[in-house]
Every structure is written in C-alpha cells, then in structure tokens.
Design a protein around this motif. Structure first.
Motif, short mmCIF file in Angstrom:
data_model
loop_
_atom_site.label_atom_id
_atom_site.label_comp_id
_atom_site.label_asym_id
_atom_site.label_seq_id
_atom_site.Cartn_x
_atom_site.Cartn_y
_atom_site.Cartn_z
N LEU A 82 0.88 -0.36 -0.01
CA LEU A 82 -0.47 -0.14 0.03
C LEU A 82 0.52 1.43 -0.08
O LEU A 82 0.42 1.84 -0.60
N GLN A 128 -5.41 2.23 3.81
CA GLN A 128 -6.17 1.83 2.72
C GLN A 128 -7.07 2.70 2.41
O GLN A 128 -7.38 3.35 1.06
N GLY A 140 -7.16 -0.91 -2.33
CA GLY A 140 -5.94 -1.95 -1.10
C GLY A 140 -6.84 -3.28 -1.04
O GLY A 140 -6.42 -3.84 -0.26
#
Length: 979
Positions: free
Chosen positions: A936, A969, A975
């Motif tokens: 991420l 996220q 993600g």
C-alpha cells in the motif's frame, strides 16, 4: 579315594636310583604310606597306592574342607642303614599339592588320578549350590607400633559364611607377613593356600590363581574416589602393610545359598575381624585372665572392617573387590551394622581351626550368634547387660550421658588413626541373582516392537522438492506463453519480422495484463510454494515447530512436526521429536506410538529405548519398561542416564537393592568420564585454549575501522569488546573467559547422575519424572540445591503458569549465582509471561550483556525485540531481530525485522525481510498483513489487494493491525478488492 601316582625325574640324595615311598595327608591327618619303590634308571617310579577317608556334612572332613584344603603327596627317600643303626632314616625329596575343588564341581576323576566311587554332589546340589572364594590380599597403612623387631606376632583375619543349611563356616587367615614400606606389591602374583604345613618351595601357590589388581576407582569398597588416590598410593607404596595373599573357599549347599541371600538383604554389612596375638605362649607361672576364667580371653589390636555385601545381590554380579576401612571392634556398633552379637575370635567352636594360639582358645569363649539367641541356651545375665548397654548407644560411638562404657578398645582405635584398610575379594562361582543376557533382551524388544522392513527408495525429500520446483517453472512458462499467444498470436502468424521495439511493447503490455488480472501474483505464489519446499530443511522445520511449541501454538507445531515426517518418515529423530512434543501435550498414547516407530527403525538406539521405557512406566507396563531400560544399559554400559533411569524404575518398584546397584553403576560411569575429561583438559595448551575461547566468543583484540561499527542505540557488552570500545589486555580477556566459563550456563560443582538425567528429561519433556530425580539430587553427597536445580524447578512451574512459585525458585537461583545468564534469561521469561514487560526488558538486556550467551537465546531475542516494538524503540528492535536471524533464522525473526523496517519507513528492506519470512511460512497471517501495508505504501495496488486477501483468508487475529490496514487503504484509496 584311589590314587595312582607316577614320579618322574626323581633323583635321590645318595644316588640316581633311590628307594622311595609316598605319604598322603589331608586335613592334618596322614592317610597312609605307599609301598617302597626303587626309582628306575630313567628316573621314574610308579606307586600303586590306595587310601581313603570319609566325609560328612558334620564331622572331621566336610565339604568345606574339600573346597579349601588340598591333599599333600610327599615323596620320601629311604636312606641306606648305617652300622649300628636300628631305624631307617628318610629325607623329603619333594611334595605335590592336589586341589580337590573339581570334585565339588561334579567331576569324579582328576588328572592326577584322584577318583571317587560316586559323585560327591547330586545334580540338584551342583545346580542349586555355590562356591565362595575369599581372597585376603593385605592390610595397608597399619599402626606404626607394629614392628618387625620384638616378640613374634601372629596377624590374623577372620569372617564367617553360611555353609550347610543355616550353619556358619568360619574362615581364618593366619600368619600374615608384616612388611615395611618402600615398594608396591607386584601384580599379577599367585594366590596361596591358607595352610601352614607346606614343605616344598612353590607348592604353597594355588595353580592358575592370581591376584591381578586393577584401578582403585573401579573397586566396590571404600576409598575408591578420586580424592583418595594420593592416600592409596602412599599406603600401598610407602607405609607398613601386612600381606597374606591367601585364598580360602567355602561350599554353600542350596539352603545355605538361600540363607546367604537373605542375610545379605537383612544385614547388608559383613564383619571381617582383624587381630594380633603373640606367638610365644603366656608364661604359666603368671596369672592371666584366661587362667582366671575371664570370658573375653586375650585379643590384641582387635579391629573390624564392614564389607558391604549388597553388590552380590545385583543381577549378574559374582565378585566384589575393594578396600575396607578398619575400625575398633566394639560390640555396640558391630551389632548395629551386622547383627552379630559376639566376636569370631571368642568362639570356642572355632578353636580347632585357629590352632593352639595363646589368647584365642579361651575355654569359656561364647558362641557366635548372628540371628536370634536360641531359647534353649539363654545368655547369662552378665552377657545380657553387656549387650544391652552396648546397643543402648548404637547411634553414636560415644556413650550416652551417665553411661559407663563397659568396653574400651584403645588398641583398635589405632587402626582409625593410621587409616588402616583391608584389601580383599569375595568371588562366587555363580551369581546369586542371574542377569538376563543381551540376546534375550534384544529378542524381547523385537517381540514387542518388530523392526520395520526397509522401504523401497522412492523419489522424495530434497530431490522431489527440486523436481516439483522445476515442474512449476515449466507450468508457469507454459501459461505465460499461452497468454502471449492470446494477445499477439495474429501478429506472429502474419509472417512479418518483429523488431526490438515491437517486442518490448509486447512485454510491457503482457506485464500490464498479468498484473491487472492477478495472474502475475498467482504465478509468484505458485513458484514461492515450490521454493519453500526446496529451501526449508528438516532442522529449520524443527526450529519452527519449537517456536510454535514455546508460544503454545500447538496446532501449528503439530503441522511442522508432521511435515518433517511426511518428508522423511525413515528418520528416527523426526519420530523422537514428535513423540517428545506429544509428552508435553500429555498425549501419552501418541507419544508411545512415535517412540515405538523410532525404535522399530533402529532397535539399538538408546534414546528410543529410554523413551519407550518412560512411556511404559506412565502406562504402568512395568515389565516392558524393565526390558527397555535393561536393554539400553546392555547396549551402552557407559550411559549414565540409562543406568539412572533404571534405578528410578527400581525405586518405583520398591526394589531398593537393584536401585542402589543402578545408581552405583551410573555414578561409576560418570566418575570415569569426568576423570577422562579432566585428564584430556590438562593436556590442552593453555594459550591455544585461550585463543579458541576468544574466537568462539567473537572477541577481537584489534580495533576495526569506524565503518564496521553497527548502528543502533543499544549495544551489548560483547559488541563493545568486539569493536574496540573497551580497551582490555589479552590477560584481562583471558581472566574474563575463564570466569565466564565457570559460571554462566555451566554448573560450578561437579555434575551428578541426577542432574544429567534431569537435563535429559527436560529435553524430551518428560517433566513427570523430574521432581523424583531432583529429590535424589537433594540427598546426593555431591548434590543439594544448586543454581541449575532451582532453574529447573522454575522452568517447570512456568510451564504450569504458577508464576509465584517460579519467581521463588528464580530468586533462589539468583542468590546462588547472580552472574549466570540463564538466571536472567529465565527471569525475563517469567516477567514476560506474567505481563510485566518493563521488568522483562531489563532482564533480557542484562542477559545480552554477558560475554557468554545463555543456553537458549532465540526466544530472548524474539521477546526482547517485541518489547522494543511495543515501546517504540524500533532501531533496537531491528538490531535485536537481526541478531536472532544471524543465529537461528525463522519466520518470526524475519517478521520482526520486517516490522521494524516498516516502522522505520525502510520499505525496501521491510519487503525483503517479509519475503524471507513468507518463504519460510506462507501461512502466517501477520506476515501477509505487513506485506499488505508495504505494498500500500509503495503504491502497488494489485499486490496489496492480493496480500490483503490472504490476510483475511488466514484470519488475522490482531484487530489493531487490521484497523491500521483499513486506515492506510482509506488514505491511499485502494487495496480493498471488496469495493
């Protein structure tokens, strides 16, 4: 008895053909003379001589007499008569000694043609009876008052043995030779007949019977410890001694054998008395105690040695030999230890055996009573009072307060002051307790656990993993080619040549498509799984299983142990490790199955036998347990743990004698091993030892460059030494090495059989027996509470989550050895498991500051690293986890490095560390979670989503970490594939 005698190479004093005859004697009685025979010109003479004597169980000639008294054959020459000579004169030409012992062994005829009309013993008597041989070598370090000048003295030793039924046979060794110090008695040397009237030189020696000696540490008596070495050498070389070298024999009929066994079990110690009496008779003109009818008679320098006869009840033992200290003969102590009421030298029944020795043949001597005083002959009041007063103070050599000692033995006390001891040997023809043969034990083990047939070798293990890896590469390559054909197949079939730029464009489009579709990630995981199977070794799997075991993740530990078995089920170590794990989880039946499979693979493996025995005790299969333990001691007689566990088994069975036997043998083997190790250590060059120690510790004397200095806030003492921050001399470091080797992780006192066994039991998780073994450690002369003793108890209570008791024992251990890193390590574990991480951190840092590591550093690194992460000391956490990776890399150690690097925003290093962790265990949800975070942060959407899927699939339990993933996220905007 019929004797046919041939005399060869016979020469007379008055010519080569003398007139001769033979006289036979037995038990001091002449049996008769042969007819006179003239020696032939060849020097031979044949005598047809018949003589006989009777023997009975009670009487002049007994079986005992046949056992230890020979027949004497004396050859006489008849000299020619001179003038006016009325009687002919004779001269002894020689003498032969005939040993009659074979007649008691079932033979009816000897080589010298001594024969009997029928066997002396029946088959039942031969099989059930026994023969005892007692050899008295010498009394060493006798009192200085014993001298070679002055009136001649008769030095005598006596003991008694049961011979016929419940009757006793007195054995006496007379006429010992007093020698001055200066040299040791040579070995081997022949044993002698305990008879005085042997005329021919050399005839006093028993044929084929020798004193061979041996190392004193292997003896069964006293004074056989390493610390007794100097005294024994001085006593047997420089000091005065009395030498006998006599062997006496005693036949035991079957009832006497049973009586002998019972009395050994009841009394344990056998009295062997020693005394000195003057050879010259006491003048009749003077009044003596004997003349006055005193009961005691005259016994000078009366001493007694207590011979522990219990080893003769050990299975298979036929012989005991050793040194036994001599103490003054006192009625009370003798009765307390041996249950003998009166002295052997006061027994009127043995006067004939003693001969006409002044002071011994007291006309009013008392009989020997070793059992119960017979009712038909009650002791007189004087005897009773004397016995009671002696027994009154059995627990002490000193009389009780207000008690007047009725008998003092100042002369006997000189034996104690001089350190006198008897060296003697007692040997049986057959062991009183038979021992199972190794072949029988091996056969019984095969019956219980048949050996597994060797399996046909198949592709497996490492080879199979490599083949699978190559197959996965082929499959992935085929799948990529198929994808490429789908995308660009038309261009390939057109027949046009493709330039480099076109091919590069195809590659970029293919990579984009594989990443967008998720196929790239799937191919990567397939290849990773095959790589894990190729790279992970059996030892790594064992480490992973142990990590899960310590962290109480038993299902995961089971997976790793079973994975090892799947890879190679022919490796008995895999079965033993899994069985030990099952003992920890208290799955006894599963443990038994594992240990038996290990034993079926190799029926001579000692650990397998011992563990099968331990499980058999747990399941109360005691007969099987005994077979396993005995077989282990037969296969490896020097194994200390095997003998100790056999002794513990006998203790559970309440068999004290065999328990003592096993513990004695274990101690004997341990002492022999320690002596050998000490001897080896003394030959090692001190300088070489220092250098090797420094190398092992990683200590570098020269200062390195600054670029070699590790980064981080915390550095243990070893790092400071290694990198030259502390300037110490070589001599100072040598002192540090020697000091550290004396305390940390190593017992400061000599090891005992019980602590060695405790280590084995803790290693295999058989904690059920540890308390029993440690109870023996407390009572052991060289044992008692030690630092290691308390650490073991603390570890057991930590397993039980009894933190209060564990803390108590850890405190006791630290009081005994404050500088022991194992103490601080276990103390840290105690605080960590009880939730006090601040104290745990301090203890772990103290452990790492020692020059020598604790016994188990892996979990110290892991737990200290986790505490650093909790407290935000991320750099220290990274360094600590890297130390763990260097020593014993695992999924958890690399995960720690990955977490620390992620927190330090070192994303590339974090991904590398997490990839290593994932390669070792791709089922760890936390690894996938941090891979998700790294992807991420790196902006890799597809890989982040795939990692997140695995995180959820493996059911991550850390809610805080899951919450952090959701936050990142939301921050990056991708993600979570569910949206």
């Amino acid at each position: 008895f019929l004797m046919q005698i041939v005399c060869a190479y016979c020469k007379g004093t008055k010519g080569d053909t003398p007139v001769t005859f033979v006289r036979a004697e037995f038990n001091n009685v002449a049996l008769g003379d042969s007819s006179k025979v003239t020696v032939s010109s060849e020097g031979t003479a044949k005598y047809n001589f018949t003589s006989s004597f009777d023997f009975t169980s009670e009487g002049t000639n007994t079986l005992d007499d046949l056992a230890h008294k020979p027949v004497f054959l004396t050859v006489f020459e008849v000299l020619p008569k001179e003038k006016k000579q009325k009687e002919e004169k004779t001269v002894i030409l020689g003498q032969a000694v005939v040993d009659l012992l074979p007649l008691l062994e079932g033979q009816c005829c000897l080589e010298v043609t001594v024969s009997v009309s029928e066997a002396l013993l029946t088959t039942a008597q031969i099989l059930g009876g026994n023969l005892v041989k007692v050899t008295l070598e010498a009394a060493y370090s006798v009192p200085e008052i014993f001298g070679t000048t002055g009136p001649p003295q008769n030095y005598m030793v006596g003991l008694q043995l049961p011979t016929i039924g419940e009757k006793d046979c007195a054995i006496f060794f007379k006429n010992g030779t007093l020698k001055l110090g200066g040299e040791k008695e040579y070995v081997p040397r022949p044993k002698k007949w305990p008879i005085a009237n042997i005329l021919a030189p050399g005839a006093q020696y028993i044929p084929d019977s020798f004193i061979t000696g041996g190392p004193f540490v292997e003896e069964d008596g006293e004074l056989n410890c390493p610390e007794d070495k100097d005294f024994r050498n001085q006593a047997e070389t420089l000091k005065k001694r009395i030498v006998w070298d006599f062997e006496s024999r005693c036949y035991l009929d079957p009832p006497a054998v049973a009586n002998f066994q019972k009395r050994i079990a009841d009394c344990r110690f056998w009295p062997v008395e020693i005394t000195r009496v003057p050879v010259a008779p006491v003048s009749k003109g003077k009044s003596t105690k004997v003349d006055k009818g005193d009961d005691d008679g005259q016994v000078f320098f009366h001493g007694v040695a207590y011979v522990n006869m219990v080893p003769l009840l050990y299975p298979g033992v036929k012989r005991i030999r050793g040194a036994f200290r001599v103490y003054p003969y006192l009625d009370g102590p003798v009765y307390e230890k041996t249950k003998c009421l009166f002295s052997l030298f006061h027994d009127v029944g043995h006067q004939n055996k003693l001969g006409n020795v002044p002071g011994i043949n007291s006309p009013l001597a008392k009989p020997i009573l070793t059992k119960i005083v017979k009712e038909e002959k009650p002791p007189r009041e004087k005897d009773t009072v004397r016995k009671l007063s002696s027994i009154k103070s059995q627990s002490s050599d000193n009389p009780l307060e207000g008690e007047v000692p009725l008998y003092q033995n100042a002369e006997g006390q000189q034996y104690v002051e001089a350190g006198t001891y008897l060296l003697l040997e007692i040997e049986l023809e057959k062991a009183l307790v038979p021992k199972r043969l190794p072949e029988e034990l091996a056969s019984r083990v095969k019956e219980m656990i048949p050996p597994r047939p060797a399996l046909v070798r198949r592709t497996g293990g490492a080879q199979k993993a490599v083949d699978d890896y190559h197959a996965q590469i082929q499959n992935i390559a085929t799948a990529i080619l198929e994808e490429y054909h789908k995308m660009f197949g038309k261009e390939l079939t057109s027949g046009k040549d493709l330039d480099n730029q076109t091919l590069e464009n195809h590659k970029c489009q293919l990579n984009y498509e594989l990443n967008c579709s998720g196929k790239y990630f799937a191919f990567k995981e397939q290849l990773k799984t095959a790589a894990v199977a190729t790279s992970t070794t059996s030892e790594q799997l064992r480490l992973f299983a142990y990590e899960a075991q310590v962290n109480e993740d038993f299902p995961l530990a089971t997976v790793y142990y079973e994975e090892r078995l799947v890879r190679d089920n022919q490796n008995l170590e895999h079965w033993l490790d899994y069985g030990s794990f099952c003992l920890l989880t208290n799955d006894i039946l599963k443990a038994q199955e594992c240990f038996r499979k290990a034993l079926s693979l190799n029926q001579t493996n000692i650990d397998s036998l011992l563990l099968c025995g331990l499980v058999a005790i747990m399941l109360e299969h005691y007969e099987e347990a005994e077979i396993f333990f005995e077989d282990a001691t037969c296969l490896e007689p020097t194994n200390v743990v095997a003998w100790t566990l056999l002794g513990l088994f006998y203790e559970i069975q309440n068999n004290d004698i065999r328990m003592e036997m096993a513990f004695h043998e274990a101690a004997k083997q341990l002492n022999a091993r320690l002596a050998k190790e000490k001897s080896t250590a003394e030959t090692v060059d001190v300088e070489g030892k220092l250098e090797s120690s420094l190398t092992a510790l990683g200590v570098v004397i020269a200062s390195p460059s600054k670029g070699d200095i590790p980064q981080g806030e915390f550095m243990p003492l070893l790092s400071f030494l290694s990198y030259g921050f502390l300037k110490v001399s070589k001599s100072q470091i040598s002192l540090l090495v020697l000091a550290s080797s004396a305390s940390p992780g190593v017992s400061q006192r000599p090891s005992t059989i019980f602590m060695e066994t405790t280590r084995f039991l803790m290693k295999v998780n058989a904690v059920q027996y540890v308390h029993r073994v440690l109870a023996h450690e407390l009572l052991h002369p060289q044992g008692g509470p030690s630092c290691e003793y308390y650490l073991v108890l603390a570890e057991i209570h930590l397993l039980k989550k009894d933190f209060a008791k564990a803390e108590e024992y850890i405190h006791a251990a630290s009081q005994m050895d404050y500088l022991n890193p194992n103490v601080w390590g276990l103390k840290g574990h105690h605080f960590y498991l009880s939730g006090n991480h601040a104290e745990a951190k301090e203890c772990y840092e103290r452990t790492l500051s020692f020059v020598v590591d604790a016994a188990e550093m892996h979990f110290i690194y892991l737990r200290l690293g986790s505490i650093y992460l909790e407290e935000g000391e991320v750099r220290n956490a990274k360094n600590t986890y890297l130390l763990a990776c260097k020593k014993s890399p695992s999924c958890l150690t690399w995960l720690g490095v990955g977490i620390a690097c992620y927190r330090l925003e070192e994303l590339t290093e974090a991904e590398d560390a997490l990839s290593e962790a994932n390669a070792m265990n791709n089922y760890n949800a936390e690894v996938w979670a941090y891979l998700t975070l790294v992807c991420l942060k790196a902006g890799r959407q597809l890989e982040a989503e795939q990692s997140y899927k695995y995180t959820l699939k493996l059911k991550l339990k850390d809610e805080a970490l899951l919450k952090e993933i959701h936050m990142v996220q939301d921050m990056v905007g991708f993600g979570d594939p569910s949206f």
